[in-house]
Each structure stands twice: as C-alpha cells, then as structure tokens.
Scaffold this motif. Structure first.
Motif, short mmCIF file in Angstrom:
data_model
loop_
_atom_site.label_atom_id
_atom_site.label_comp_id
_atom_site.label_asym_id
_atom_site.label_seq_id
_atom_site.Cartn_x
_atom_site.Cartn_y
_atom_site.Cartn_z
N GLU A 97 -4.17 3.74 4.23
CA GLU A 97 -4.84 2.47 4.56
C GLU A 97 -3.90 1.46 5.20
O GLU A 97 -4.34 0.44 5.75
CB GLU A 97 -5.43 1.81 3.30
N ALA A 98 -2.59 1.72 5.12
CA ALA A 98 -1.63 0.75 5.67
C ALA A 98 -1.69 0.79 7.19
O ALA A 98 -1.42 1.82 7.80
CB ALA A 98 -0.23 1.07 5.17
N THR A 99 -2.02 -0.35 7.80
CA THR A 99 -2.08 -0.43 9.26
C THR A 99 -1.11 -1.48 9.81
O THR A 99 -1.02 -1.67 11.02
CB THR A 99 -3.51 -0.77 9.72
N ASP A 139 -2.87 -3.96 5.09
CA ASP A 139 -3.93 -3.48 5.98
C ASP A 139 -4.43 -4.55 6.93
O ASP A 139 -5.50 -4.43 7.53
CB ASP A 139 -5.09 -2.91 5.15
N LYS A 140 -3.63 -5.63 7.08
CA LYS A 140 -3.99 -6.69 8.03
C LYS A 140 -2.73 -7.50 8.30
O LYS A 140 -1.79 -7.48 7.51
CB LYS A 140 -5.08 -7.59 7.44
N LEU A 144 0.85 -1.20 0.00
CA LEU A 144 0.00 0.00 0.00
C LEU A 144 0.88 1.25 0.00
O LEU A 144 1.01 1.95 1.00
CB LEU A 144 -0.94 -0.03 1.20
#
Lengths: 454, 231
Positions: free
Chosen positions: A212-214, A297-298, A141
């Motif tokens: 959006e990168a978590t 993102d996960k 991302l």
C-alpha cells in the motif's frame, strides 16, 4: 610540452612582480621552452613576438626545506587558492541560517566538487551530530518498524554513485533579467559528488515495505526537521491524480542513505552523519541529518511542498512536485569570473547535467546562437552526474556571445530563456535551466547577458 | 547477487511482500539479519510528528485565536510582522489574495514578493505541522501541542483565512478549514518546452542582448559576499 616561447616572471616573489611596471617586467623576460608554465600571469598581455631572453632565477623553494609530513594532518588547499570558496548573497535571505551558499563553478575542474566547496542550503542551520547517538527510524506501512545505528547501516551492502545535487532555485535570480555577473552566482547552487551509502531498496527490504505504500518521506534531525515526500510506484497527488511515470517508477530506485562523500564521511554542512540522496531531483528532497523514513500512502504536502518548492505559473496557478532537475549546462570558461587575456587559442570548458539520465551531447555557440558546434564530452559520462565538455576556440579578439546547449539521453534539449518564460512566466523561482549567454568583449571582459530574441 | 532491486512490475502487486522477504539461495546474499532493532510505534511517537495535508497525524489538543495572540506577538511578530505583514525580509502571513495574485501573474507582474499564508499554502493541517516542528525559528519544537494549535489559529486569523476571533482550533477545525489556495496547485506536467537541436542558421538577424541589472552583483568575487552592481 610545446616549443612556443612564452614569458614568465623571472622572480616568483609576488609582491616584486606586482611592483614592476609592465615595461620593466618585459625587459626581465627571458626565453624558455615548455608549456607547463602557462600560468605566467602576464604572458598573454605581452606581444606575441616577445621572447624570454634573461636567464631564469632559481626559485627560492629550490633552496629551502619544506614542511614535514603530518605538519598539516588533514591537507588543505594551497594558500594561493584562498579565493576559491563558497560565497553567499547578502540580500537574498534575511539571515545565514535559513540560507544558501554557492559553489565556485569557475574554479571547478573535472566533474567532482570538493566536499568543502559543495553548495550549502540549510533551513535551520547546519548542526553537529554525534554519530554514536544518532539513529535512523524506518516505519509506517512496513511489516517491521526498525531503528538503525550508523554502524548498523554500514553493515548493509554499499551502494555508491557519482551524482549532482542541485537546488531547484539555481538561476532563480535571473528570471526578470540579468542580476548576477558571476557564474558562481548564476549557477553555483549545484555540486557533484561521489556519494556512498545504503540502497533505499535494501532498507525497504529489511523492514518489509507493504504494497500500500505509494510514497515515503525523509525527515531531518536539524532545527527545521525538514521533511519531503518522495513518490513510489502508484503515487498519486492529494487530488488523486497520478504522479508521472518517470517520477513514480524510476526516482526511488537510485536513492541511497549516504554516509560518505568523496571518500570520507559526509561533511556537517552536507548532513553528517547520514543524509538521503535522491539523484536527479531537487536537492531539497535529499534530506540532511536524516533521522526518519516513513512509508505512507499519500504525500505530506508539507511546507516544503506548498509554500516553497512549488512553481508559480503565468496563469496564477502553482506547479507542485516538480521533482526532477531538467537538463542544464553552463560554460565555466570563459565566464565573468574568468576573463580572456588576448586573442589566440583557448579551450571553452563547461559542465552539463540532467536529472533524467546521461548527457548525450553539448553544443557550443560563440555567435549568440546562430551556429552551433558539438563539443567533446570528457570521460567519464555518468547518469545524473556532472559531465565536462570542452571545445577548442581560436578567439579573434572580437566581441563574442558564448553559449552552451545540452541534450540528455531522453532527447530533451536545454531550452532558451524565452521558451521557458513563454510557457511559464517569470514568477516560477524554480527550475530555470535555460541556456546561459556570456558576452565576451574585445577587451577580454566577460559579462552575463540575456538574449530575449531567442 | 544482491536481491535488492524491486522491479517496477513486482511493485504494487501482491507479490511485493513476498519479493521483499525472498530468501536468496546464495550464501552471500544481502539480508539484514542482525542489522538494527525492531521498534514499537510507542517508542517512535516522540519523533512521529508529521501531519499530512488531510489532517492525518494531528494530535489531540486545542488552542484559540485569543491564546495564540500573545504567543505570536512574543515569538513570531519580530519576523512576520505585528499584523502578519512580514518583517526584515521574512515571509508575510498576510499576502495578496489568491485572486489578486492571479491577476498580477496574468499581467506578467512578479508575484514572488506578495505571497502569504493566504495566497500560497494548501492545507491548514500542514501549517500546524510546520509551526510545531520548525517555529519559532530561534527555538524550534519548543511549543506544546496546545500552543501550536493556538499559534496556528492566530496565524489563520491574521492571514484573514478565518474571520471568527473566537475560534478554537483543534484537529477537526483544521481539517475543516479550507485554505484559499488549496485548489491552486497541480502536479508537474514537465517536460513542458521543446527546444530543437539546430546547428546552423538558427537565429534570425542579430541577437538582441539585454542587460537589465536590477539588483545584481559585480563580477568581483574578491569578497566573500556579492555586492550590488548598481553602486
């Protein structure tokens, strides 16, 4: 220099000394002044009244020429220090490829672990990688997926820090009772290093990480191609529950892609030419031989996050993403590897560290935890770094139970083993950061014991 | 100033992208001009082999339990056991069930040695990921995508996670396979214990020293490996 009379061997030939009986050894003892020769092997075994009276022999090294410069182009420890090495435990792992070696904590001085003594943990063995062909890919991302050479990475601003790395299995053999009668094996899955590299934040900026990168993960170029997920702000687990505020919002800020340790390139066993350093966290996250960073993102919930590095609890469930190594400490003198030699003056010494910040205080007990005395913290005291503590001790020659208890800047106090077991049970493997007790016997021997009463 | 600190407040908000690309007015600001090259996803593809828990990243291809058997018996059984029971200290594929392991844990018994894929592995897609990237131990990344599917399928079968010996595994099958321990994980709640910084009169009575050398080592570090204490 003190004026105390002490005994020294008159002949520094080791074999000759070894062949002497204690009586003849003492007869040859002579009077000297000066505390610099405290290393004298048997000084403390002689009675306090013993006096050195015989004129000192001239050391043979006074009468020869030594080696020239660059006869050893890369310096090595003295041959008399050959016992100071990493060691492994044969029965712990089925082979030495996916295995671990332990740092000789008993021989560390100060807060830095020499690179050659840094503990090793490989999942597919240590590999030798040519830095000219090695590449780091950063993608996922991001606005701009990028590939970097080692030279590229060295153009970024440098970021360095003194940080410990600890395998979360440090102490794991001791959950069900005493097993390892050696501080090298009870606590040697930790080392502390000056790491130098590039800030993750600068790399994130260069590729333009999307909002959006978590999470991101690093991946190695070794046979294990080891990968671990690291949380970023907003990180949630696979069930949709948020990762803790500390883990999600602070860990990533310290992270670097390291290319140097202790003033030189990384050692192959420590990830040459580049590795991730995730200060304060399970060393497994500091992926060695790093080839790729992917922003996602996960989490992956990969092998290293499910089958390993999850902590079995007494209710049968498993804790996941137990990332931070909490406050820990151990007395490295005295310890089973470094025994006492007669009553009198000593300095209790040890190391403390916390994955959540600086060590604030270390207390020492010599009576099994009934009374505690605050030790001196030796400068420098850095965040997520070994902190050396010392406390003078006048040993009366009687049995003692020596312990250390560290507190970090968050106020967290290192727990007792009973507290951990009451909360978690004994099948957790990881994150056993409890107070260690050494039993000093009247004969000066030191052994590993557990105080389950605390 | 090196404009490298992504603040907590900025992160996760729409200003983030702007912050990341902010051009500093300082001539010596840390930008990455000319550092590195951009790369296409196509070029990254051979390295981009990671599979997420939900199956994201699983490749095309398939492999059956039957196709996995000869691969497993030739390349895996010497360490993980002909029936998945483990060998030579390497991990079991078939361990205790989650239910039995939980019973053991609640009784205070050690569960470290009884774990298998059936008792401790959250998601089938990451089993595929691990087999493809790191197995067989002596020849990692030597299995084709189809062989990795077949081997995964066989391991799921001998670990008694799937019962159908005719099963053909592909991305959709692995995504749909619920692992027995999938819901047996929870995220770190630490700090979970709270010790007090007591300085005197901290312990009641004399300390009880326990020494339970089970399988330990002596303090003799003259050798490069530890030796058992009980000999």
């Amino acid at each position: 220099m003190s004026d105390k009379n002490i005994t020294v061997p008159v002949n520094i030939d080791e074999q000759a000394v070894a062949n002497q009986t204690r009586r003849s050894f003492l007869r040859k003892s002579v009077a000297v002044a000066g505390g610099a020769v405290v290393a004298a092997v048997a000084a403390n075994q002689a009675s306090a009244a013993a006096q050195v009276t015989e004129p000192l022999a001239i050391p043979p090294t006074n009468k020869i020429l030594g080696r020239g410069v660059v006869s050893i182009p890369y310096g090595l420890p003295s041959k008399f220090e050959a016992h100071v090495v990493r060691r492994n435990v044969e029965w712990l792992t089925p082979d030495t490829i996916a295995s671990i070696s332990f740092t000789p904590m008993q021989d560390l001085e100060g807060i830095i672990t020499p690179s050659g003594l840094h503990f090793e943990r490989h999942h597919g063995g240590a590999v030798d990688i040519d830095p000219k062909t090695h590449r780091l890919v950063v993608h996922g991302l991001v606005e701009k997926p990028m590939i970097f050479t080692i030279e590229d990475l060295k153009r970024f601003p440098q970021k360095s820090g003194f940080w410990f790395l600890e395998c979360p299995a440090n102490g794991a053999m001791e959950w069900n009772g005493v097993q390892m009668d050696s501080v090298q094996f009870t606590h040697g899955m930790v080392s502390c290093t000056e790491w130098v590299g590039v800030s993750l934040l600068d790399i994130m900026k260069a590729v333009g990480v999307k909002k959006e990168a978590t999470w991101f993960f690093g991946e190695g170029a070794d046979g294990a191609a080891l990968q671990r997920s690291v949380p970023l702000p907003g990180a949630k687990d696979q069930f949709g529950k948020p990762i803790s505020d500390f883990d999600a919002n602070t860990i990533y800020k310290d992270i670097i892609v390291a290319y140097a340790q202790n003033g030189e390139a990384l050692r192959p066993e420590n990830g040459y030419p580049i590795r991730l350093i995730v200060p304060g966290c399970e060393a497994n996250m500091s992926v060695k031989w790093l080839r790729r960073l992917k922003f996602v993102d996960k989490p992956l919930v990969t092998y290293q996050e499910t089958r390993h590095y999850t902590d079995g609890m007494k209710d049968g469930r498993f804790r996941q993403y137990t990332l931070v190594n909490e406050t820990n400490s151990v007395v490295t003198f005295p310890c089973p590897d470094k025994k006492m030699s007669g009553k009198g003056s000593y300095e209790i010494r040890g190391l403390a560290w916390s994955g959540r910040g600086k060590i604030k205080a270390v207390d020492v007990s010599v009576d099994g935890g009934k009374t505690w005395t605050e030790a001196k913290l030796v400068d420098p005291v850095f965040s997520k770094c070994f902190t050396r503590f010392t406390l003078p001790w006048e040993w009366d020659g009687k049995e003692a139970l020596v312990m250390s208890r560290a507190m970090d800047e968050t106020g967290y106090v290192q727990p007792t083993l009973k507290q951990l077991i009451d909360e978690r049970g004994t099948s957790g493997i990881y994150h056993k950061n409890s107070i260690q007790t050494w039993k000093v016997s009247a004969n000066g021997e030191v052994h590993n014991v557990q105080l389950r009463s605390l | 100033m090196f404009n490298s600190e992504v603040s907590k407040s900025a992160f996760g908000k729409s200003v983030l992208a702007a912050a990341l690309f902010a051009v500093s007015s300082f001539a010596f600001a840390a930008d990455a001009n000319g550092i590195g090259k951009t790369i296409t996803e196509q070029a990254i593809a051979p390295w981009n082999i990671s599979v997420h828990f939900d199956g994201d990243g699983l490749p095309a291809g398939k492999g059956s339990v039957a196709q996995g058997e000869p691969i497993y018996q030739a390349k895996c059984a010497m360490c993980h056991g002909e029936f998945g029971e483990g060998a030579k200290g390497y991990p079991k594929m078939l361990g205790e069930t989650v239910e039995h392991m939980t019973e053991l844990a609640k009784k205070g018994e050690d569960t470290v040695g009884v774990r298998g894929i059936n008792s401790l592995w959250g998601h089938a897609p990451t089993l595929y990921d691990y087999i493809r990237r790191a197995m067989p131990f002596f020849a990692p990344q030597s299995l084709s995508n189809d062989e990795a599917y077949a081997t995964t399928c066989y391991v799921l079968y001998i670990a008694e996670i799937v019962k159908d010996d005719k099963l053909v595994c592909d991305a959709s099958v692995l995504k749909a396979t619920k692992m027995p321990s999938q819901d047996n994980f929870y995220t770190d709640p630490r700090p979970d214990v709270k010790n007090a910084r007591c300085m005197k009169d901290c312990a009641k009575g004399d300390p009880v020293v326990t020494q339970m050398a089970v399988q330990g080592v002596s303090g003799d570090t003259s050798r490069n490996v530890a030796k058992p204490a009980n000999h």
